[in-house]
Structures are given as structure tokens and as C-alpha cells.
Write a protein that holds these residues in place. Structure first.
Motif, PDB file in Angstrom:
ATOM      1  N   ILE A  39      24.413 -28.412 -83.129  1.00  0.00           N
ATOM      2  CA  ILE A  39      24.246 -29.802 -83.586  1.00  0.00           C
ATOM      3  C   ILE A  39      23.974 -29.784 -85.083  1.00  0.00           C
ATOM      4  CG2 ILE A  39      22.853 -31.893 -83.397  1.00  0.00           C
ATOM      5  CD1 ILE A  39      22.277 -31.180 -80.512  1.00  0.00           C
ATOM      6  N   ILE A  40      24.695 -30.625 -85.824  1.00  0.00           N
ATOM      7  CA  ILE A  40      24.542 -30.701 -87.283  1.00  0.00           C
ATOM      8  C   ILE A  40      24.126 -32.122 -87.658  1.00  0.00           C
ATOM      9  CG2 ILE A  40      25.749 -30.580 -89.503  1.00  0.00           C
ATOM     10  CD1 ILE A  40      27.520 -28.421 -88.327  1.00  0.00           C
ATOM     11  N   ASP A  41      23.045 -32.213 -88.424  1.00  0.00           N
ATOM     12  CA  ASP A  41      22.585 -33.507 -88.930  1.00  0.00           C
ATOM     13  C   ASP A  41      23.459 -33.853 -90.136  1.00  0.00           C
ATOM     14  OD1 ASP A  41      21.232 -35.772 -89.471  1.00  0.00           O
ATOM     15  OD2 ASP A  41      19.273 -34.849 -89.793  1.00  0.00           O
ATOM     16  N   ILE A  84      32.666 -24.030 -87.060  1.00  0.00           N
ATOM     17  CA  ILE A  84      31.938 -25.140 -87.682  1.00  0.00           C
ATOM     18  C   ILE A  84      30.447 -24.811 -87.713  1.00  0.00           C
ATOM     19  CG2 ILE A  84      31.423 -27.604 -87.572  1.00  0.00           C
ATOM     20  CD1 ILE A  84      34.341 -27.029 -88.101  1.00  0.00           C
ATOM     21  N   ASP A  85      29.895 -24.634 -88.935  1.00  0.00           N
ATOM     22  CA  ASP A  85      28.494 -24.234 -89.075  1.00  0.00           C
ATOM     23  C   ASP A  85      27.660 -25.183 -89.934  1.00  0.00           C
ATOM     24  OD1 ASP A  85      28.521 -21.814 -87.536  1.00  0.00           O
ATOM     25  OD2 ASP A  85      29.635 -20.871 -89.161  1.00  0.00           O
ATOM     26  N   ARG A  86      28.294 -25.998 -90.772  1.00  0.00           N
ATOM     27  CA  ARG A  86      27.519 -26.800 -91.721  1.00  0.00           C
ATOM     28  C   ARG A  86      28.281 -28.074 -92.067  1.00  0.00           C
ATOM     29  NH1 ARG A  86      28.273 -22.958 -97.069  1.00  0.00           N
ATOM     30  NH2 ARG A  86      30.498 -22.573 -96.786  1.00  0.00           N
ATOM     31  N   SER A  87      27.638 -28.909 -92.875  1.00  0.00           N
ATOM     32  CA  SER A  87      28.215 -30.206 -93.217  1.00  0.00           C
ATOM     33  C   SER A  87      29.549 -30.072 -93.938  1.00  0.00           C
ATOM     34  CB  SER A  87      27.236 -30.994 -94.092  1.00  0.00           C
ATOM     35  OG  SER A  87      26.066 -31.319 -93.375  1.00  0.00           O
ATOM     36  N   ALA A  88      29.675 -29.072 -94.812  1.00  0.00           N
ATOM     37  CA  ALA A  88      30.926 -28.907 -95.563  1.00  0.00           C
ATOM     38  C   ALA A  88      32.102 -28.672 -94.624  1.00  0.00           C
ATOM     39  CB  ALA A  88      30.797 -27.751 -96.551  1.00  0.00           C
ATOM     40  N   ASP A  89      31.860 -27.988 -93.501  1.00  0.00           N
ATOM     41  CA  ASP A  89      32.932 -27.755 -92.530  1.00  0.00           C
ATOM     42  C   ASP A  89      33.388 -29.062 -91.896  1.00  0.00           C
ATOM     43  OD1 ASP A  89      32.696 -25.020 -92.982  1.00  0.00           O
ATOM     44  OD2 ASP A  89      31.181 -24.780 -91.431  1.00  0.00           O
ATOM     45  N   ILE A  90      32.436 -29.961 -91.657  1.00  0.00           N
ATOM     46  CA  ILE A  90      32.794 -31.269 -91.076  1.00  0.00           C
ATOM     47  C   ILE A  90      33.586 -32.094 -92.080  1.00  0.00           C
ATOM     48  CG2 ILE A  90      31.844 -33.420 -90.164  1.00  0.00           C
ATOM     49  CD1 ILE A  90      29.529 -31.799 -89.052  1.00  0.00           C
ATOM     50  N   VAL A  91      33.200 -32.039 -93.351  1.00  0.00           N
ATOM     51  CA  VAL A  91      33.955 -32.737 -94.393  1.00  0.00           C
ATOM     52  C   VAL A  91      35.400 -32.247 -94.416  1.00  0.00           C
ATOM     53  CG1 VAL A  91      34.206 -33.078 -96.882  1.00  0.00           C
ATOM     54  CG2 VAL A  91      31.937 -33.181 -95.833  1.00  0.00           C
ATOM     55  N   PHE A 146      34.632 -33.679 -81.200  1.00  0.00           N
ATOM     56  CA  PHE A 146      33.231 -33.778 -81.590  1.00  0.00           C
ATOM     57  C   PHE A 146      32.612 -35.001 -80.892  1.00  0.00           C
ATOM     58  CE2 PHE A 146      35.323 -31.428 -84.861  1.00  0.00           C
ATOM     59  CZ  PHE A 146      34.394 -30.554 -85.397  1.00  0.00           C
ATOM     60  N   SER A 147      31.289 -34.954 -80.704  1.00  0.00           N
ATOM     61  CA  SER A 147      30.577 -36.096 -80.125  1.00  0.00           C
ATOM     62  C   SER A 147      29.353 -36.401 -80.980  1.00  0.00           C
ATOM     63  CB  SER A 147      30.173 -35.807 -78.677  1.00  0.00           C
ATOM     64  OG  SER A 147      29.393 -34.631 -78.589  1.00  0.00           O
ATOM     65  N   PHE A 148      28.695 -37.543 -80.712  1.00  0.00           N
ATOM     66  CA  PHE A 148      27.632 -38.017 -81.605  1.00  0.00           C
ATOM     67  C   PHE A 148      26.354 -38.330 -80.847  1.00  0.00           C
ATOM     68  CE2 PHE A 148      31.742 -39.229 -83.299  1.00  0.00           C
ATOM     69  CZ  PHE A 148      31.697 -38.709 -84.572  1.00  0.00           C
ATOM     70  N   ASP A 149      25.249 -38.111 -81.538  1.00  0.00           N
ATOM     71  CA  ASP A 149      23.931 -38.531 -81.078  1.00  0.00           C
ATOM     72  C   ASP A 149      23.224 -39.087 -82.308  1.00  0.00           C
ATOM     73  OD1 ASP A 149      21.520 -38.992 -79.956  1.00  0.00           O
ATOM     74  OD2 ASP A 149      21.028 -36.885 -79.518  1.00  0.00           O
ATOM     75  N   LYS A 192      27.536 -33.320 -82.491  1.00  0.00           N
ATOM     76  CA  LYS A 192      27.593 -32.204 -81.567  1.00  0.00           C
ATOM     77  C   LYS A 192      28.932 -31.487 -81.730  1.00  0.00           C
ATOM     78  CE  LYS A 192      24.591 -34.312 -78.066  1.00  0.00           C
ATOM     79  NZ  LYS A 192      24.495 -34.746 -76.650  1.00  0.00           N
ATOM     80  N   ILE A 193      28.857 -30.187 -81.992  1.00  0.00           N
ATOM     81  CA  ILE A 193      30.051 -29.388 -82.262  1.00  0.00           C
ATOM     82  C   ILE A 193      30.632 -28.891 -80.936  1.00  0.00           C
ATOM     83  CG2 ILE A 193      30.994 -27.487 -83.610  1.00  0.00           C
ATOM     84  CD1 ILE A 193      29.540 -29.721 -85.220  1.00  0.00           C
ATOM     85  N   PRO A 194      31.923 -29.087 -80.695  1.00  0.00           N
ATOM     86  CA  PRO A 194      32.516 -28.593 -79.444  1.00  0.00           C
ATOM     87  C   PRO A 194      32.460 -27.070 -79.366  1.00  0.00           C
ATOM     88  CG  PRO A 194      34.216 -29.393 -80.941  1.00  0.00           C
ATOM     89  CD  PRO A 194      32.906 -29.789 -81.541  1.00  0.00           C
TER      90      PRO A 194
END
Length: 795
Positions: A406-408, A452-459, A436-439, A444-446
Motif C-alpha cells: 500500500i502506497i500513500d 511498483i514500490d513508491r509514488s514515482a512508479d505510480i506517476v 490498482f485499488s483505493f482506500d 493498493k498495489i496489485p
């Protein structure tokens, strides 16, 4: 990664054409390397009927077949035992290219009987190794039907390049998921039947690791199948494998290959009747041997994971299964392996053994750790469907914790890091389509995205799907409003000098800033900087000169037959322990012949004039006004006192050059002449701020230049350089060039004197010189030289 268009559409509901799918794949980071449509290549091969097959008159094992195709009837000589009257086969006409043998078919005579074309086997068509007989086509097909259609080879094959972090796209479903996110269509629901099993497996999975190394295989599961019927795979399965370059073997083996490429889940099946006791995951004993499915035997080391029963090895974990327990058509009882392996361990093992496989390719990049469960169910579904049999309950050994990452995440990062302003709703839509899903603000990373380890990966995920082409271009030109320079004047000298020296044919070296105390004392330096904790006894002093490091390289080069060389280094020299007691120096040496020996160039040894030429060129390119340089005797003990000079502007020494002292060369056991230069870059920083060209603009002066020669008798102590400087100072506008063309000393001259002859070129500026004007300039030159240097004009 290869797949066909129809295979992709089994996972993706889309109406996009091939070109749009291809361009979208490349745009989202799945670069398309090739698209192959074999329907054109295989167009000549069609169904034909054998009207009559009879024995060859001159050969017992050959038959003569009368073959009817959609283009007519042909006579074909065939050696296949299954060739018979009435059968349907695949006919290859004359001049067709046979893909399996890479040969072009020509009309020929075989044992005096003409053969026009041929009836082909599976191996000749490149779809299997079967060559005992020709392809026999089902009677449901008719003459003229295309071979590529019957065998599903008319489906475009797409090959994409997968970056190491995208293990999720080493499956057709993963690629379909990315295309869904890019708007290509909707990902179809994946349905996997769950079978509980009717009995306990007679073989169990065990893991024999301690707590420190159990991460090498965090889990393994599987189950037992009895009374299966291993058979030839159905056409739909064989065609998929053939399309991506895999050879169909049997239903059990083909299922494992299919699931590997379809869902990215490597599997392995063992012939359970060839196993003795339970199967264990453990580390190999050093020197253990394992014969794998490629029929090679490998010697293993103690850091490699192996699969073993109570008596022998049956595979190398994550890389390849063993040959002894491989499944065949006779296999009736099967044991399934669905395991997880440490990517680093698999990579090391594969590299040590030089062994590559589709399983290793996926395990070393990381796979979905939940596939240890659904992988068993998918394999079970296919085995029961194609091979039948009775299935046991699942047996497994696991220590893996399936905790979802899970990444904030702050959605504003897409703009600050990615450079694109995307609405939060659109960002969420993209991520949801990627699995991906959200809370609330947490994402939440599949499990299938271990990269996927950090925010930059999500960007990166959001931006690549949204489109890199939508990032507004920004000029790389420097903002003209910025006044502050990027590089200091010292750094300009540092970087520019390297390029300039290299342009003269010098090779750059990078050496230690330390030398031995013995070498530092060669220069009789009183400010030697000793190191209290040297990394080596011969590197215990900060270098007062770069020359020792360059000279050390000469004999090494000569021993490798490099008899000529030009070397340089730009770096610091040290003459004290304070911050300001070091200087940045560009140092170079040349040795050996000036030219490579050949019929066109005269061989000669390099001398002080060669190094002088290089030194002046480098200084001029560094914006130094070389015409204002003062020449003095060199103060550097590395140079020969009679064949060297130091160059000054005002009181500052900016460079020294000349022949290296024979005593120095003797210390380094160098038997060839060496010349060198030192340029003190710290003294040149002021010249780098001047925005001037080092090359003067062309001036088209049409007025006639005048040349005059003068020969003077001087006292021995007079320096020619000072005389030239004086002559130029008379009038710099008209004194275009002053050169020395003769120097003479000898018995015919008075003792303590020498003769120097000068050639002076005078260039008028406004109008052509008159005889009186030339005479006046000449008299002025003679008077000044006589007065300042006691020079007497020679008649």
C-alpha cells in the motif's frame, strides 16, 4: 514476448485493428519489435488430393503420386510410407520456398521419373520434427484450402520488447490489461474452475530450508493426478504454441507452456511413476549433478535450489526440470509443481550454468505471488479437460505472507513529477484499469506488479497510459534572462582543455593523485605532502607533478609494440597541505617517431619543436594571446635545461614545455626521447570570460605587401625573441610578420657574437608604400636594434 492477434482477443474485447493496437503498445512502453503475417509466406501451400499412388518403377521405397491441386494435376515422386490413393495432403508447387528446410523447390527427376512439386511433412513446414510421413489432411477440407488457415498460421504474430521491470506483461493477459487501460477495449473476465480433489496426494511437497534461506523458495504447491491419458494436444493449443515458436510435445507439457505465456505462471509436471518418495525443495550439495530437459548434465554449487526426491535430483529450481522424471505419451500418473523462487537466486543460477529458459526469464523478473494458488487451479482445469484422470487435494508448503503493498499517494505528484495536469478522476480511472485499488488516499498495489514500490512508479504508470505525447515540449535553450553562468571559469578551462588536447591526437589517461615518495623526490621538491594512511606503500605522497604517472606508461606501451605515443592528463598537482596549495595542470608527453614509418613519410624522432607547436596551439584555443607570451628558461627540473622554455604573461607562468631531462628518463628506464608540456589552467581562467574567437576574421587587404630582410651581428647574450618583440612594437598595424630565417655562429665572426637574419613583411593599411616610406621604416628598425641590443647591420 510473442503472441497472436486472436490470442490477444481471447482476453481483450476490442474492435481496434492491428495497426492501432501496434502503435498503442509502443506508446505505452511495450515496444513492438515485429509483426509477422505468415499467411503471405505460406500462400503457395494448399490442400491437394492424391488421385493415384503407385510404386516407383526404379525404387522400392518411392511412390509416384498423381496429385490434383486447385491449379491442375501434377506428378510427384514421394518417399513417405503413408502416401496413398484418395488421401488429402499439403501440396508445395514448383518454385515455392520450403520453410522447414529453407530450400527453394525445383522441378527435378528422381530415378528417371519427373517430379513437379512435393507433398510436404510437418518438419518441412516447420511445425514439428515429424518427418516419417507427409501431412494427412482431414477429409472435411477441400482441394485448394489454405494450409495457413487449417493450422491457424494466418494469424498475425506480434513480438514486443519487454523491459525488465514489466514482468506482468510476460503474459498475453498482462498485455491485454495494459491495452484496456489505454482504451483499446475491455478486459474479459478470467474464469478458473476450482477443484477440491477426491483424495490425499501420495506425494507431498517439502521445503528443507532454515529461517535464513527459506526466502529462496517461499512457497510451493501442487497436486497428484492419476489415470490421465497424455495425448497429442488439440489444434487450438498446438496452433498457439507453433505461432510463438514453441514445438508441441504432448498435452501435459503443452499445458505448462500455454499457462506460462497465457497467464505468466511457469509450471512443471513430473511423471509421478518415476519419483521415489516425496519431493523436496532444498539447496544443492556442492558437486551434485542434474540432467535437465535439454538433455545436458550440469554440475551444481551449494547456493543453487534443486528439486529432489529421496534418491535423485529432478530439476533446478526456477530454471529447468529434470529429464529423468519428464512426462511422455506413456505417462499415466502426474505430479504438479507450482512454486515461487527468489529472483536473485534464479538469476545467479542461470548465469553460472549458462542456462536460459522461459521459466527463468519470468522468475528472475518477479511473478504474482498469489499465482501459487490460482496457478494450481488453472493447471488442474486444463489437465482434467485434455487428459482426464482423477485429481488429489492440493499439497503445499509455504512461508510466504501475501501482504498487499500500500502506497500513500498524493495525486498532485503526477503534475510535479510527470509534467502533466490530469484530473484525479482520470488518474484513478487509469489506475483501476491497470488493476490498482483505493482506500481513501492510499493505493493498493496489485500482486502482479512487484515493480511498483513508491509514488514515482505510480506517476510513471499514469503518465505512460495517459500519453507521453501529451507532455508539452519545453525548449532546452537556456533562458536568455538568466545571467548566472553554469560553469566557473576554472571549470571551463578544465573541460575545454581536454577536448583541445585530444584534438591534437593525444590519448587521455586518468591516474592516481598519489605517487611514491621516491618519485616525488626526483623533482627536488621541498613541499612534499606525505599521506598518513596511504592505500599502498608506493602511493604514499600527493603528486607534485603528473609527469611520473605519464612516464610510467611509456615502457608498458612499448612492450605492447606501441613505439610512438601521445598521452595527457588534466588533474591536480600538490605543493602544500592548504586548500589553495594545489593547482590544476594539463600535462602531456610525446615519444617515439613523429610519423609512422612508410614510403610516403620521412621517419624522425619527435623533438622540442613538436611539443612547442602543440603547446602554442592549445594555448591559442584557450584564448591566450600567444603573440604576447614571454619566453624564459624553464624552472622545472623535469625538463632539459637547454631544450625547454617557460611561457609567461606578465609575471605569471602559464606553461612550460621541452624535452624531458635524460636523468629523469634514466630513472624510469626509458630509452627513447620524450618531450612534454605543462599548462597551468588556474592561470588561464581570466581568458575564458572573454567572448572572443581564437581565429582572426579574414581581412581582404588588396594593397601590396612588402618584404625586407635584415641580418644583424649581436652579442651572444641577446635573445632573438626580445628583438622580434621590439620590431613588432614599432607599428603593430603594418608589421604583419617577423620571422628568423638564419642563425650563424662560428670562427668567421668576432668572438662572443652571433648573426641573426630576420624576414619582415610590411602590410600597408591605407595606401601602397612609397620608396621613401619603406626606407624610413627600415632605418627605424636598424636604429632601434642598434641602440637597444648593440646590433650591427651586416652588409
Amino acid at each position: 514476448m510473442k503472441f497472436t492477434l486472436s490470442w490477444l482477443k481471447e482476453h481483450l474485447d476490442t474492435n481496434w485493428d492491428l495497426n492501432k493496437i501496434s502503435s498503442t503498445l509502443t506508446n505505452i512502453g511495450l515496444e513492438v519489435e515485429s509483426i509477422t503475417d505468415r499467411s503471405e509466406e505460406l500462400a503457395p501451400f494448399k490442400v491437394a488430393k492424391v488421385l493415384n499412388a503407385y510404386k516407383h518403377p526404379n525404387a522400392d521405397k518411392l511412390k509416384v503420386c498423381e496429385v490434383k491441386s486447385d491449379n491442375g494435376t501434377y506428378q510427384v515422386v514421394c518417399g513417405a510410407p503413408n502416401a496413398k490413393t484418395g488421401m488429402l495432403g499439403i501440396f508445395a508447387p514448383e518454385n515455392s520456398f520450403i520453410p522447414g528446410t529453407k530450400l527453394k523447390l525445383k522441378k527435378t527427376k528422381i530415378r528417371d521419373v519427373e517430379s513437379c512439386g512435393m507433398l510436404v511433412s510437418e518438419r518441412e513446414m516447420g511445425i514439428s520434427d515429424e518427418h516419417e510421413g507427409i501431412i494427412e489432411v482431414d477429409q472435411q477440407y477441400k482441394i485448394g484450402d489454405s494450409f495457413s488457415v487449417i493450422y491457424g498460421l494466418n494469424d498475425p504474430i506480434i513480438e514486443i520488447n519487454i523491459t525488465p521491470n514489466r514482468s506482468d506483461c510476460l503474459s498475453v493477459r498482462g498485455i491485454a490489461r495494459d491495452l484496456q487501460a489505454a482504451g483499446a477495449g475491455k478486459l474479459k473476465e478470467l474464469k478458473i474452475n476450482i477443484t477440491e480433489g477426491d483424495y490425499n496426494s501420495p506425494i507431498k511437497w517439502l521445503r528443507k530450508f532454515n529461517k535464513t534461506n527459506e526466502k529462496l523458495c517461499p512457497g510451493v504447491s501442487g497436486r497428484f493426478f492419476k489415470n490421465v491419458k497424455n495425448t497429442e494436444s488439440p489444434d487450438w493449443l498446438k496452433n498457439k504454441l507453433l505461432a510463438i515458436g514453441l514445438r508441441p510435445i504432448s498435452a501435459l507439457v503443452d499445458i505448462t507452456n500455454f499457462v506460462t505465456f497465457d497467464l505468466g505462471r511457469p509450471l512443471h509436471v513430473y511423471d509421478a511413476d518415476k519419483l521415489e518418495g516425496d519431493l523436496s525443495m532444498r539447496l544443492a550439495n556442492s558437486g551434485e549433478k542434474c540432467k535437465t530437459l535439454d538433455e545436458k548434465e550440469y554440475v551444481l554449487s551449494s547456493d543453487m535450489i534443486v528439486i529432489a526426491d529421496e534418491k535423485k535430483l529432478h530439476g533446478i529450481g526456477g530454471v529447468m526440470g529434470g529429464l529423468d522424471s519428464g512426462c511422455s505419451i506413456e505417462t499415466r500418473n502426474v505430479f504438479l509443481e507450482v512454486a515461487l523462487f527468489d529472483p536473485v537466486s534464479v538469476t545467479k543460477t542461470g548465469r553460472k550454468l549458462n542456462l536460459q529458459s522461459d521459466a527463468r526469464y519470468r522468475f528472475e523478473r518477479g511473478i504474482d505471488n498469489t499465482s501459487i494458488d490460482w496457478g494450481v487451479d488453472k493447471a488442474t482445469e486444463l489437465i482434467l479437460k485434455l487428459c482426464g484422470g482423477e485429481v488429489s487435494k492440493i499439497t503445499k508448503s509455504q512461508s510466504i505472507k501475501k501482504n498487499q503493498k500500500i502506497i500513500d499517494y498524493d495525486f498532485s505528484k503526477t503534475k510535479t513529477l510527470g509534467g502533466i495536469d490530469i484530473s484525479i478522476d482520470e488518474q484513478k480511472s487509469i489506475l483501476q484499469s491497470l488493476g490498482f485499488s483505493f482506500d481513501n488516499s492510499k493505493i493498493k498495489i496489485p500482486f502482479f506488479r512487484p515493480d511498483i514500490d513508491r509514488s514515482a512508479d505510480i506517476v510513471e504508470e499514469i503518465v505512460r497510459i495517459y500519453g507521453y505525447d501529451k507532455i508539452k515540449p519545453v525548449s532546452i535553450l537556456r533562458d536568455t534572462k538568466l545571467k548566472k553562468q553554469i560553469l566557473s571559469d576554472q571549470l571551463k578551462s578544465f573541460y575545454k582543455s581536454k577536448r583541445i588536447i585530444a584534438s591534437r591526437g593525444y590519448y587521455e589517461t586518468v591516474t592516481w593523485s598519489f605517487i611514491s615518495n621516491e618519485l616525488s623526490n626526483i623533482q627536488d621538491n621541498q613541499c612534499i605532502v606525505r599521506i598518513k594512511n596511504p592505500i599502498s606503500n608506493d602511493l604514499d605522497t600527493m603528486r607534485p607533478s603528473i609527469f611520473p604517472n605519464l612516464l610510467n606508461a611509456i615502457n608498458m606501451n612499448i612492450s605492447r609494440l606501441f613505439y610512438n605515443g601521445k598521452l595527457f592528463e588534466v588533474g591536480p598537482q600538490f605543493f602544500g597541505t592548504e586548500e589553495n596549495e594545489q593547482s590544476m595542470v594539463a600535462t602531456g608527453i610525446i615519444y617515439g617517431s613523429r610519423y609512422i614509418e612508410n614510403w610516403n613519410d620521412e621517419k624522425r624522432i619527435v623533438d622540442a619543436y613538436d611539443i612547442k607547436s602543440d603547446t602554442f596551439f592549445i594555448l591559442s584555443q584557450l584564448n591566450v594571446p600567444v603573440e604576447n607570451l614571454l619566453h624564459e628558461n624553464s624552472t622545472n627540473n623535469y625538463f632539459h635545461p637547454g631544450k625547454s622554455a617557460q611561457l609567461k604573461i606578465g609575471k605569471n607562468i602559464i606553461a612550460q614545455f621541452g624535452e624531458i631531462h635524460p636523468y629523469i628518463l634514466q630513472k624510469f628506464e626509458i630509452k627513447t626521447k620524450v618531450n612534454g608540456f605543462e599548462i597551468y589552467l588556474d592561470e588561464l581562467s581570466n581568458f575564458q570570460t572573454k567572448k572572443i574567437s581564437t581565429k582572426k576574421a579574414y581581412h581582404n587587404n588588396v594593397l601590396q605587401a612588402v618584404e625586407r630582410d635584415f641580418a644583424f651581428l649581436f652579442p651572444q647574450k641577446v635573445r632573438a625573441e626580445e628583438v622580434i618583440k621590439l620590431i613588432k612594437s614599432i607599428n603593430k598595424q603594418i608589421m604583419k610578420k617577423v620571422t628568423i630565417f638564419d642563425v650563424f655562429e662560428g670562427n668567421k665572426l668576432p668572438e662572443g657574437t652571433k648573426s641573426i637574419a630576420f624576414k619582415i613583411i610590411l602590410q600597408p593599411v591605407e595606401k601602397t608604400f612609397t620608396d621613401n616610406e619603406i626606407e624610413k621604416i627600415s632605418d627605424n628598425i636598424i636604429d632601434l636594434i642598434s641602440k637597444n641590443f648593440e646590433g650591427k647591420l651586416r652588409q
